[in-house]
Design a protein around this motif. Structure first.
Motif, PDB file in Angstrom:
ATOM      1  N   THR A 180       6.924   5.503  -6.959  1.00 17.06           N
ATOM      2  CA  THR A 180       6.711   3.873  -7.109  1.00 17.06           C
ATOM      3  C   THR A 180       7.755   3.386  -8.232  1.00 17.06           C
ATOM      4  O   THR A 180       7.245   3.964  -9.127  1.00 17.06           O
ATOM      5  CB  THR A 180       5.261   3.420  -6.909  1.00 17.06           C
ATOM      6  N   GLY A 234       3.086   7.653  -2.979  1.00 17.73           N
ATOM      7  CA  GLY A 234       3.225   6.569  -4.179  1.00 17.73           C
ATOM      8  C   GLY A 234       3.436   7.131  -5.379  1.00 17.73           C
ATOM      9  O   GLY A 234       3.733   6.493  -6.258  1.00 17.73           O
ATOM     10  N   PRO A 251       6.862  -3.454  -5.632  1.00 22.52           N
ATOM     11  CA  PRO A 251       6.954  -2.043  -5.545  1.00 22.52           C
ATOM     12  C   PRO A 251       7.471  -1.346  -4.287  1.00 22.52           C
ATOM     13  O   PRO A 251       7.068  -1.759  -3.214  1.00 22.52           O
ATOM     14  CB  PRO A 251       5.374  -1.667  -5.600  1.00 22.52           C
ATOM     15  N   ALA A 297      -4.071  -3.010  -2.954  1.00 22.40           N
ATOM     16  CA  ALA A 297      -2.798  -2.925  -3.727  1.00 22.40           C
ATOM     17  C   ALA A 297      -2.484  -1.415  -3.786  1.00 22.40           C
ATOM     18  O   ALA A 297      -1.454  -1.037  -3.955  1.00 22.40           O
ATOM     19  CB  ALA A 297      -2.850  -3.813  -5.216  1.00 22.40           C
ATOM     20  N   MET A 298      -3.693  -0.857  -4.249  1.00 12.84           N
ATOM     21  CA  MET A 298      -3.468   0.688  -4.411  1.00 12.84           C
ATOM     22  C   MET A 298      -3.437   1.758  -3.462  1.00 12.84           C
ATOM     23  O   MET A 298      -3.514   2.790  -3.657  1.00 12.84           O
ATOM     24  CB  MET A 298      -4.554   0.989  -5.680  1.00 12.84           C
ATOM     25  N   SER A 347       2.213   0.560  -9.495  1.00 11.96           N
ATOM     26  CA  SER A 347       1.404  -0.092  -8.346  1.00 11.96           C
ATOM     27  C   SER A 347       0.270  -1.256  -9.355  1.00 11.96           C
ATOM     28  O   SER A 347       0.287  -2.353  -8.680  1.00 11.96           O
ATOM     29  CB  SER A 347       0.784   0.728  -7.533  1.00 11.96           C
ATOM     30  N   ARG A 371       8.923   2.757  -2.653  1.00 11.95           N
ATOM     31  CA  ARG A 371       8.786   4.122  -2.721  1.00 11.95           C
ATOM     32  C   ARG A 371      10.347   4.357  -2.862  1.00 11.95           C
ATOM     33  O   ARG A 371      11.092   4.463  -2.081  1.00 11.95           O
ATOM     34  CB  ARG A 371       8.185   4.830  -1.645  1.00 11.95           C
ATOM     35  N   ASN A 400      -1.352   4.781  -3.002  1.00  8.22           N
ATOM     36  CA  ASN A 400      -1.118   5.849  -3.898  1.00  8.22           C
ATOM     37  C   ASN A 400      -2.342   6.679  -3.832  1.00  8.22           C
ATOM     38  O   ASN A 400      -3.206   6.210  -3.872  1.00  8.22           O
ATOM     39  CB  ASN A 400      -1.060   5.111  -5.346  1.00  8.22           C
ATOM     40  N   HIS A 406       9.440  -0.574  -9.104  1.00  8.74           N
ATOM     41  CA  HIS A 406       9.548  -1.870  -9.016  1.00  8.74           C
ATOM     42  C   HIS A 406      11.086  -2.313  -8.482  1.00  8.74           C
ATOM     43  O   HIS A 406      12.102  -2.011  -9.259  1.00  8.74           O
ATOM     44  CB  HIS A 406       9.019  -2.805  -9.801  1.00  8.74           C
ATOM     45  N   GLN A 424       0.805   5.218  -9.862  1.00 11.03           N
ATOM     46  CA  GLN A 424      -0.350   4.374  -9.972  1.00 11.03           C
ATOM     47  C   GLN A 424      -0.180   3.298 -10.875  1.00 11.03           C
ATOM     48  O   GLN A 424      -0.559   1.961 -10.551  1.00 11.03           O
ATOM     49  CB  GLN A 424      -1.643   5.347 -10.224  1.00 11.03           C
TER      50      GLN A 424
END
Length: 154
Positions: free
Chosen positions: A48, A45, A55, A126-127, A107, A57, A130, A50, A104
């Protein structure tokens, strides 16, 4: 052949080969170094960004995929750490080594765009992609709650 896309609100054109990972175009060709290389396998992550608000990679996304689309990097949040997430990150003393933090934050920004009042489970979900090698997950979760509260006030 150039690949044109919008990066942080500005139209850019990349001359890299179409299969070049977006990460290297952002860092090496465009010169924005906030997005980090971590594993190169889309597992950690750190890279990351957008893509049209979602989001992704960037280490595994070929630049050809972003043609005509909108890409946002960590630099898009603010130039002066004034974004609610950045302020919360600082207030909660989240970063130790800091390497994973741009991923982080990106995300977390996507989460808060979709969910203004996330639960702990929402944040963990959601995290989950990461990785923080320093283990600051509790501070990350607290910072997200703080930023969400500030964003709800605005």
């Amino acid at each position: 052949m150039a690949t044109s896309f919008t990066l942080n609100g500005k139209t850019v054109s990349a001359t890299a080969e179409p299969d070049t990972p977006l990460l290297w175009v952002i860092r090496d060709e465009i010169g924005l170094t906030g997005t980090k290389f971590g594993c190169g396998l889309a597992l950690c992550g750190a890279c990351t960004v957008h893509l049209d608000g979602t989001p992704i990679r960037s280490c595994q996304t070929p630049v050809s995929v972003v043609a005509g689309k909108k890409v946002a990097t960590i630099e898009s949040l603010s130039k002066d750490n004034s974004h609610p997430l950045q302020k919360a990150w600082i207030a909660h003393d989240v970063p130790q080594c800091g390497y994973c933090q741009s991923g982080q934050l990106m995300s977390a920004a996507a989460l808060l765009r979709e969910n203004k009042n996330p639960s702990d489970a929402d944040i963990e979900n959601a995290m989950s992609g990461n990785i923080c090698r320093c283990g600051t997950y509790n501070r990350i979760r607290a910072a997200i709650h703080t930023a969400a509260a500030e964003m709800r006030k605005a």
